[in-house]
Design an enzyme around this catalytic site. Structure first.
Site, PDB file in Angstrom:
ATOM      1  N   GLU A 151       0.671  -1.215   0.282  1.00 34.37           N
ATOM      2  CA  GLU A 151      -0.245  -0.049   0.051  1.00 34.37           C
ATOM      3  C   GLU A 151       0.906   1.473  -0.518  1.00 34.37           C
ATOM      4  O   GLU A 151       0.617   1.782  -0.838  1.00 34.37           O
ATOM      5  CB  GLU A 151      -0.730  -0.075   0.845  1.00 34.37           C
ATOM      6  N   GLU A 202      -4.039  -9.105   3.673  1.00 35.45           N
ATOM      7  CA  GLU A 202      -4.272  -8.954   4.764  1.00 35.45           C
ATOM      8  C   GLU A 202      -6.119  -9.974   5.186  1.00 35.45           C
ATOM      9  O   GLU A 202      -6.356 -10.066   6.423  1.00 35.45           O
ATOM     10  CB  GLU A 202      -5.032  -7.847   4.355  1.00 35.45           C
TER      11      GLU A 202
HETATM   12  C1  3H9 Z   1      -1.410  -4.745   7.085  1.00 29.68           C
HETATM   13  O1  3H9 Z   1      -0.387  -4.900   6.647  1.00 29.68           O
HETATM   14  C2  3H9 Z   1      -2.601  -4.625   7.665  1.00 29.68           C
HETATM   15  C3  3H9 Z   1      -2.785  -2.791   6.675  1.00 29.68           C
HETATM   16  O2  3H9 Z   1      -3.442  -3.691   5.379  1.00 29.68           O
HETATM   17  C4  3H9 Z   1      -3.562  -1.923   6.838  1.00 29.68           C
HETATM   18  C5  3H9 Z   1      -3.268  -1.214   8.310  1.00 29.68           C
HETATM   19  C6  3H9 Z   1      -4.193  -0.197   9.238  1.00 29.68           C
HETATM   20  N1  3H9 Z   1       4.547  -7.629  11.856  1.00 29.68           N
HETATM   21  O3  3H9 Z   1       7.469 -15.166   8.465  1.00 29.68           O
HETATM   22  P1  3H9 Z   1       9.289 -15.758   9.360  1.00 29.68           P
HETATM   23  C7  3H9 Z   1       7.652 -12.031  11.542  1.00 29.68           C
HETATM   24  S1  3H9 Z   1      -1.092  -6.959   7.580  1.00 29.68           S
HETATM   25  C8  3H9 Z   1       5.087  -8.334  12.988  1.00 29.68           C
HETATM   26  O4  3H9 Z   1       9.454 -16.809   9.808  1.00 29.68           O
HETATM   27  P2  3H9 Z   1       9.443 -14.969   6.692  1.00 29.68           P
HETATM   28  C9  3H9 Z   1       7.779 -13.606  12.512  1.00 29.68           C
HETATM   29  O5  3H9 Z   1       6.440 -13.416  12.965  1.00 29.68           O
HETATM   30  C10 3H9 Z   1      -0.292  -7.217   7.069  1.00 29.68           C
HETATM   31  N2  3H9 Z   1       5.536  -9.564  13.176  1.00 29.68           N
HETATM   32  O6  3H9 Z   1       9.877 -15.075   8.216  1.00 29.68           O
HETATM   33  C11 3H9 Z   1       8.930 -13.599  12.813  1.00 29.68           C
HETATM   34  O7  3H9 Z   1       8.958 -13.480  14.121  1.00 29.68           O
HETATM   35  P3  3H9 Z   1       9.461 -14.230  14.901  1.00 29.68           P
HETATM   36  C12 3H9 Z   1      -0.398  -8.127   6.018  1.00 29.68           C
HETATM   37  C13 3H9 Z   1       6.513  -9.705  11.495  1.00 29.68           C
HETATM   38  O8  3H9 Z   1      11.082 -15.295   5.762  1.00 29.68           O
HETATM   39  C14 3H9 Z   1       9.630 -13.067  11.668  1.00 29.68           C
HETATM   40  O9  3H9 Z   1       9.330 -11.690  11.287  1.00 29.68           O
HETATM   41  N3  3H9 Z   1       1.740  -8.356   5.731  1.00 29.68           N
HETATM   42  C15 3H9 Z   1       5.289  -9.012  10.759  1.00 29.68           C
HETATM   43  O10 3H9 Z   1       9.566 -16.545   6.342  1.00 29.68           O
HETATM   44  C16 3H9 Z   1      10.085 -13.487  10.805  1.00 29.68           C
HETATM   45  O11 3H9 Z   1       8.549 -14.231  10.220  1.00 29.68           O
HETATM   46  C17 3H9 Z   1       1.473 -10.276   6.037  1.00 29.68           C
HETATM   47  O12 3H9 Z   1       0.563 -10.772   6.501  1.00 29.68           O
HETATM   48  C18 3H9 Z   1       4.446  -8.759  10.671  1.00 29.68           C
HETATM   49  N4  3H9 Z   1       3.874  -8.488   9.496  1.00 29.68           N
HETATM   50  O13 3H9 Z   1       8.348 -14.437   5.620  1.00 29.68           O
HETATM   51  C19 3H9 Z   1       2.974 -10.801   6.205  1.00 29.68           C
HETATM   52  N5  3H9 Z   1       5.636 -10.557   9.658  1.00 29.68           N
HETATM   53  O14 3H9 Z   1      11.211 -14.525  14.361  1.00 29.68           O
HETATM   54  C20 3H9 Z   1       3.066 -11.071   7.249  1.00 29.68           C
HETATM   55  C21 3H9 Z   1       6.624 -11.442   9.762  1.00 29.68           C
HETATM   56  O15 3H9 Z   1       9.661 -13.587  16.565  1.00 29.68           O
HETATM   57  N6  3H9 Z   1       4.482 -11.836   7.126  1.00 29.68           N
HETATM   58  N7  3H9 Z   1       7.016 -11.071  11.146  1.00 29.68           N
HETATM   59  O16 3H9 Z   1       8.808 -15.648  14.887  1.00 29.68           O
HETATM   60  C22 3H9 Z   1       4.838 -13.103   6.356  1.00 29.68           C
HETATM   61  O17 3H9 Z   1       3.713 -13.318   5.563  1.00 29.68           O
HETATM   62  C23 3H9 Z   1       5.845 -13.227   6.193  1.00 29.68           C
HETATM   63  O18 3H9 Z   1       6.849 -13.340   7.616  1.00 29.68           O
HETATM   64  C24 3H9 Z   1       7.275 -13.532   4.887  1.00 29.68           C
HETATM   65  C25 3H9 Z   1       9.007 -13.595   5.437  1.00 29.68           C
HETATM   66  C26 3H9 Z   1       6.328 -13.140   3.398  1.00 29.68           C
HETATM   67  C27 3H9 Z   1       6.951 -10.596   4.938  1.00 29.68           C
END
Ligand code: 3H9
Length: 701
Positions: free
Chosen positions: A105, A125
């Site tokens: 975004e 999301e």
């Molecule tokens: C949003 O954006 C809402 C908006 O539209 C509007 C707002 C107003 N936040 O998955 P991994 C942590 S909603 C906080 O193992 P990978 C995760 O817990 C969001 N922490 O790595 C982990 O911590 P730990 C939309 C986060 O390389 C560490 O980072 N976005 C977040 O396998 C490593 O993560 C998503 O839904 C976060 N957003 O994969 C994306 N993301 O090491 C969600 C990760 O302590 N994230 N962490 O266990 C993912 O899909 C994957 O993490 C990503 C990396 C593909 C990015």
């Protein structure tokens, strides 16, 4: 300025760099830093163009999920995105890794986007029970059109860089360093007068005449596929707003719908599921720095459905596999089975013929155990009998190189007994894959009494290679998943004796959100499997554990499920579509009569409570025995291996959300009414009395 966002100027170009490891999530300090950096760039008369980029392994992966449910802190993300869009100096986002959710975004708020050729972009999301809340539902359709935007926003699945380019989400692809690419593009913006180009002001892509049809088709599809899911219909409503309202009003509606989702229980459940999956990798007594053994060559013993599925999981990840069947005939059948599975993918269009041949080149059939001497990991998937396992593991012990990991795919046998067949129990671990293993994401990693840290860490590390979810479990009959499902299945069967029909029991649980009803599930896996487990359990279960007899009756009548065309349902030749089977009701009535049960009408709620509370009560026993480390691990197993609805967060989270006192009260009622097998788990009693939740508990608390 703060340390999460840095600002620097190179000549006429301002570089704004987000640096918030591990994934550059848009926490409060990042939002604040971005706003300050933008203000600085706006106020600096020398700056004529802006570049937004990220350091580390990825572009911004979205809002900081840990902040959900906490009091909001200004600036909000929509404000930051609007600020980018309103900038009167052109700005470009240079994307590498993944630009997800709020990350995309922010990029959509920029006037141009370039992406590394291996990058991915998406709005996931919906998988967290949300919708894009910082303009994504209004801006993406303006670039990619309504059809593509709906597909991306409602599925939550990211697209690769080539797709993003094709659908005008990004303007160009680059190779190499995002910083250098960003600067080069900014120089071009200046040289070629590529000025401000606000996404929100573009409308051409919205002008398709069939938007209304696209939207109503998607609505009908989601109602059918995900009844009860809260955020998907709201995602659709927000995209629809983009087609009929000016940007400002569309953004307002999006914000209102986002807030509804944010406040929903489903959002809490899905966020729990997200973090629970990541928590699984944190294992008591296993330091993060534990060395892992390299696994470059794998052996699989047994060419049945399971063995072939496991072999293909590795082959799909590019790891060569030797598949062992002692008989030439059986080996030929196994290799043909592998070919058939890939051929079906080619027919469906999900795999190219070249990729199929490349993968099959990694699969080698062997007939002699000595052929496995050099493999790093050997997984047996042979018949579920301790005696057969003994023969396999004694042979492996003789031929395998020192340090090889010896794994069993047993779904219920005692792993410690299996390890004792070898002289190296420290190298033995359970890898319980779920069928079909090449499709299902879950692996229960069974930690035996002697499994050493290195072997456990290596087994857990496989989940990354195989793109699966691995959960550590302890040794007991059925481990976590099957031990719990036994209780669930037993209740589902008792309900058939009490007056339910297969159709009604299945429909009630599907309405609750289960991917499949228990009876259709049994038809799929084969009723004879439960029948043989039942015979074994009759000999071992203590008194006071009556077993239902419905399954026995069906099996005695030759109804084995899909494999025989008839089971709880009947199936037309070649079809997997269940149709009511008129042979079943008389068998159920006979079972009721024999037990002196008067059949009665059961409500859907009652059916759900009987089955789901049986799962929860057993889950509590499993936690207390330390078979699973935390309630989230149990949830991850159920979400990934048993079709439990993700938006309910898993059985233990569901129990927490109902309140453990309420669950306990019903379990106590069932205990009084039905007997010993409903005895409340002591942990459930303890936590209910203390007003606590499973999620707050761990073995040492
Ligand atoms: C949003 O954006 C809402 C908006 O539209 C509007 C707002 C107003 N936040 O998955 P991994 C942590 S909603 C906080 O193992 P990978 C995760 O817990 C969001 N922490 O790595 C982990 O911590 P730990 C939309 C986060 O390389 C560490 O980072 N976005 C977040 O396998 C490593 O993560 C998503 O839904 C976060 N957003 O994969 C994306 N993301 O090491 C969600 C990760 O302590 N994230 N962490 O266990 C993912 O899909 C994957 O993490 C990503 C990396 C593909 C990015």
């Amino acid at each position: 300025m703060n340390s999460s966002v840095t600002y620097e100027r190179q000549g006429e170009i301002a570089l704004i760099t987000v640096n918030n490891p591990p994934v550059n999530a848009l926490g409060h300090s990042v939002r604040e830093g971005l706003l300050h950096a933008l203000q600085e760039a706006q106020g600096d008369a020398q700056v004529r163009a802006l570049v937004l980029l990220c350091s580390g392994r990825t572009f911004i992966a979205g809002a900081d999920i840990k902040e959900f449910g906490k009091p909001p802190q200004a600036p909000s993300l929509p404000e930051v995105v609007n600020f980018f869009e309103q900038s009167d100096k052109p700005c470009v986002a240079a994307i590498h890794g993944t630009a997800l959710g709020g990350g995309l975004e922010v990029a959509l708020g920029c006037h141009y986007r370039i992406a590394h050729h291996e990058a991915k972009v998406g709005l996931p999301e919906v998988k967290l029970g949300l919708l894009p809340g910082a303009g994504g539902t209004q801006r993406l359709p303006r670039l990619a059109g309504v059809a593509k935007a709906l597909e991306m926003i409602v599925s939550g699945t990211p697209v690769d860089a080539a797709q993003a380019l094709k659908h005008h989400i990004v303007d160009e692809l680059f190779e190499g360093d995002p910083r250098a690419a960003g600067i080069t593009f900014a120089q071009r913006m200046l040289a070629e007068s590529l000025g401000v180009r606000r996404t929100g002001e573009q409308t051409a892509a919205l002008n398709a005449a069939d938007n209304a049809t696209l939207i109503s088709v998607k609505r009908a599809e989601m109602e059918q596929r995900m009844p009860g899911a809260f955020s998907p219909p709201r995602c659709i409503a927000a995209v629809e707003a983009a087609t009929r309202l000016p940007l400002a009003e569309g953004l307002q509606l999006e914000r209102a719908l986002f807030k509804e989702c944010l406040a929903s229980e489903q959002r809490a459940a899905l966020v729990h599921a997200f973090f629970a999956e990541r928590q699984c990798g944190h294992i008591d007594g296993l330091p993060a720095q534990t060395p892992v053994r390299s696994i470059e060559r794998v052996g699989v013993i047994g060419g049945g459905t399971m063995g072939v599925g496991i072999a293909l999981s590795f082959v799909n990840a590019g790891v060569p596999v030797k598949l062992l069947e002692v008989s030439g005939q059986a080996l030929k059948r196994a290799l043909q089975r592998a070919r058939d599975i890939y051929a079906a993918s080619v027919t469906r269009g999900s795999l190219s013929r070249e990729a199929m041949e490349q993968r099959l080149e990694l699969l080698h059939g062997v007939q002699d155990y000595s052929d496995l001497a050099e493999e790093d990991l050997i997984i047996e998937a042979v018949f579920e009998s301790l005696e057969v396992k003994r023969q396999v593991f004694e042979r492996l012990d003789r031929v395998c190189k020192p340090g090889a990991i010896l794994a069993s795919n047993t779904s219920s046998l005692d792993l410690d007994a299996i390890a004792a067949f070898t002289s190296r129990p420290q190298d033995v671990v359970g890898l319980h894959f779920f069928s079909p293993a090449n499709v299902m994401r879950l692996v229960e990693v069974v930690r035996g009494r002697h499994t050493c840290a290195e072997v456990l860490a290596s087994a857990m590390g496989l989940s990354r290679t195989l793109q699966k979810v691995a959960v550590v479990v302890g040794v007991c009959d059925g481990f976590v998943g099957n031990r719990m499902i036994f209780q669930y299945g037993r209740e589902a069967e008792f309900l058939l004796e009490e007056g339910g029909t297969p159709e009604q029991v299945d429909a009630a649980l599907r309405k609750f959100g289960m991917a499949m009803g228990p009876n259709a599930m049994r038809d799929l896996s084969g009723l004879d499997i439960g029948w043989s487990i039942r015979k074994r359990q009759r000999e071992t279960l203590p008194g006071g554990y009556p077993l239902p007899t419905v399954l026995d009756k069906l099996c005695e009548a030759g109804l084995f499920g899909q494999k025989s065309g008839r089971g709880f349902y009947q199936y037309a030749p070649g079809s997997r579509q269940p149709q009511p089977n008129p042979e079943v009701l008389p068998l159920l009535e006979a079972a009721s009569r024999e037990k002196g049960i008067e059949r009665r009408v059961l409500s859907d709620d009652y059916i759900v409570e009987r089955c789901i509370f049986a799962l929860i009560n057993e889950g509590a026993k499993i936690l207390e025995e330390g078979i699973a480390q935390r309630s989230g691990d149990v949830d991850v197993i159920y979400l990934n291996g048993y079709g439990f609805p993700a938006w309910r967060g898993g059985p233990m989270f569901y129990a927490d959300s109902l309140g453990l006192d309420k669950v306990l009260a019903r379990v106590q009622e069932f205990h009084e009414r039905f007997g010993a097998w409903w005895k409340p788990a002591p942990l459930l009693e303890k936590l209910a009395a203390e007003g606590r939740r499973f999620a707050d508990w761990n073995l040492n608390s």
